[in-house]
Design an enzyme around this catalytic site. Structure first.
Site, PDB file in Angstrom:
ATOM      1  N   LYS A  54       0.842  -1.204   0.000  1.00 56.54           N
ATOM      2  CA  LYS A  54       0.000   0.000   0.000  1.00 56.54           C
ATOM      3  C   LYS A  54       0.868   1.241   0.000  1.00 56.54           C
ATOM      4  O   LYS A  54       0.608   2.202  -0.745  1.00 56.54           O
ATOM      5  CB  LYS A  54      -0.926   0.004   1.228  1.00 56.54           C
ATOM      6  N   GLN A  98      -5.166  -1.482   9.520  1.00 57.43           N
ATOM      7  CA  GLN A  98      -5.117  -2.834   8.952  1.00 57.43           C
ATOM      8  C   GLN A  98      -5.756  -3.840   9.911  1.00 57.43           C
ATOM      9  O   GLN A  98      -5.453  -3.855  11.106  1.00 57.43           O
ATOM     10  CB  GLN A  98      -3.648  -3.209   8.662  1.00 57.43           C
ATOM     11  N   ASP A 121     -11.593   2.887   4.032  1.00 56.42           N
ATOM     12  CA  ASP A 121     -12.030   1.487   4.018  1.00 56.42           C
ATOM     13  C   ASP A 121     -13.548   1.380   3.946  1.00 56.42           C
ATOM     14  O   ASP A 121     -14.079   0.307   3.654  1.00 56.42           O
ATOM     15  CB  ASP A 121     -11.579   0.791   5.317  1.00 56.42           C
TER      16      ASP A 121
HETATM   17  N1  GUN Z   1      -7.520  -6.868   6.098  1.00 55.84           N
HETATM   18  C1  GUN Z   1      -7.923  -7.626   5.051  1.00 55.84           C
HETATM   19  N2  GUN Z   1      -8.610  -6.888   4.154  1.00 55.84           N
HETATM   20  C2  GUN Z   1      -8.641  -5.631   4.651  1.00 55.84           C
HETATM   21  C3  GUN Z   1      -9.195  -4.416   4.169  1.00 55.84           C
HETATM   22  O1  GUN Z   1      -9.821  -4.331   3.109  1.00 55.84           O
HETATM   23  N3  GUN Z   1      -9.010  -3.330   4.974  1.00 55.84           N
HETATM   24  C4  GUN Z   1      -8.345  -3.398   6.153  1.00 55.84           C
HETATM   25  N4  GUN Z   1      -8.225  -2.280   6.874  1.00 55.84           N
HETATM   26  N5  GUN Z   1      -7.805  -4.508   6.622  1.00 55.84           N
HETATM   27  C5  GUN Z   1      -7.965  -5.619   5.865  1.00 55.84           C
END
Ligand code: GUN
Length: 296
Positions: A54, A98, A121
């Protein structure tokens, strides 16, 4: 006839290029540089890789990347204090915590502490409610990526019978909401649904997000259906670790009209949509027009 392979890797590259162009324009015309803060608690290996990717892709898109790594033992109050700082920071337009978080932390409390305008998100309760009621929302990245692939391949989705398999807050539920918003007739099925095969056979659009390796079989798929496989499952095959989706790819591809591969289908779309959401958040926060084609 063999199914069309929906190349998410190539499509995501196109989305990232559009984001990069729009970010350059935002900087040139308005002096705004979108910033994305990612918070990683602990050292889960898969999460560490995602967070690194990311960060790299955020910088490649011309945005600012801020990564905060916290010990797995961090106090919930300290994590909440960091979220408060990021909410107030004018350089930060998007905040992503995350998941999963360690068990001693209340994930809902943390996600709901994020400023909903910065909630890239789309997990804040107010964005969940906004999506469900048809109001302007931040939309979760993976379902947004699936929707972009479906619209690009099928055009208008109105009237299509869609089945989503899996009821997670991250994928299944928001995916069902998005398809409903695009005028599909939506069935939200899951691992406990009775006669799942019969339900899937009725679908012109199948979104598999159940988290069970190769569960969806070719003879469940209606001829010509469009199959979006969100699953990423590590399995041992001939002594080697391989990635497979929630669909039996060979079996489903023999019947479907189009299908996403694993890897290289939905996966690359998730980060591309995170970048798109960060750009959208920056535009909304600054009261500027939103980028076309990068929101739901
Ligand atoms: N962990 C797995 N997929 C995601 C996601 O789309 N967003 C976040 N914040 N954590 C994740």
């Amino acid at each position: 006839m063999a199914a069309t392979i929906l190349d998410g890797k190539a499509f995501a590259g196109g989305v990232r290029a559009r984001v990069r162009d729009q970010v350059a324009r935002l900087r040139a015309d308005h002096g705004v540089v979108p910033g994305l803060a990612v918070v990683l608690v602990g050292e889960d290996p898969a999460s560490t890789v995602y967070v690194r990717n990311k960060g790299v892709q955020t910088v490649e898109a011309g945005m600012q990347s801020f990564t905060h790594r916290l010990e797995a033992s961090v106090a919930q109050a300290d994590l909440l204090a960091l979220i408060g700082d990021l909410n107030r920071d004018p350089m930060v337009h998007g905040i992503l915590v995350q998941l999963p978080l360690p068990a001693h932390i209340d994930a809902d409390l943390v996600l709901n502490a994020i400023d909903p305008r910065k909630d890239v998100d789309g997990f804040h309760i107010s964005n969940v409610g906004r999506l469900a009621t048809g109001q302007k929302a931040m939309v979760p990245c993976t379902p947004l990526g699936c929707l972009m692939l479906l619209r690009a391949h099928l055009g208008d989705l109105s009237g299509q019978n869609a089945v989503v398999i899996g009821r997670s807050n991250i994928v299944g539920k928001p995916m069902a909401q998005l398809l409903l918003r695009d005028n599909c007739t939506v069935t939200l099925a899951h691992s406990r649904s009775r006669d799942l095969a019969a339900i899937v056979r009725r679908a012109e659009i199948v979104v598999a997000a159940v988290g069970r390796p190769e569960m969806i079989q070719g003879d469940w798929i209606a001829p010509g259906a469009t199959v979006i496989d969100v699953g990423i499952n590590r399995v041992l095959r001939d002594g080697k670790q391989v990635l497979v989706g929630d669909c039996d790819f060979a079996g489903c591809a023999a019947v479907a009209g189009a299908i996403t591969p694993v890897p290289g289908g939905v996966g690359p779309m998730t980060i591309a949509c995170l970048l798109a959401n960060t750009l959208t958040a920056a535009c909304r926060i600054h009261g500027l027009p939103e980028p076309a084609g990068l929101t739901a």
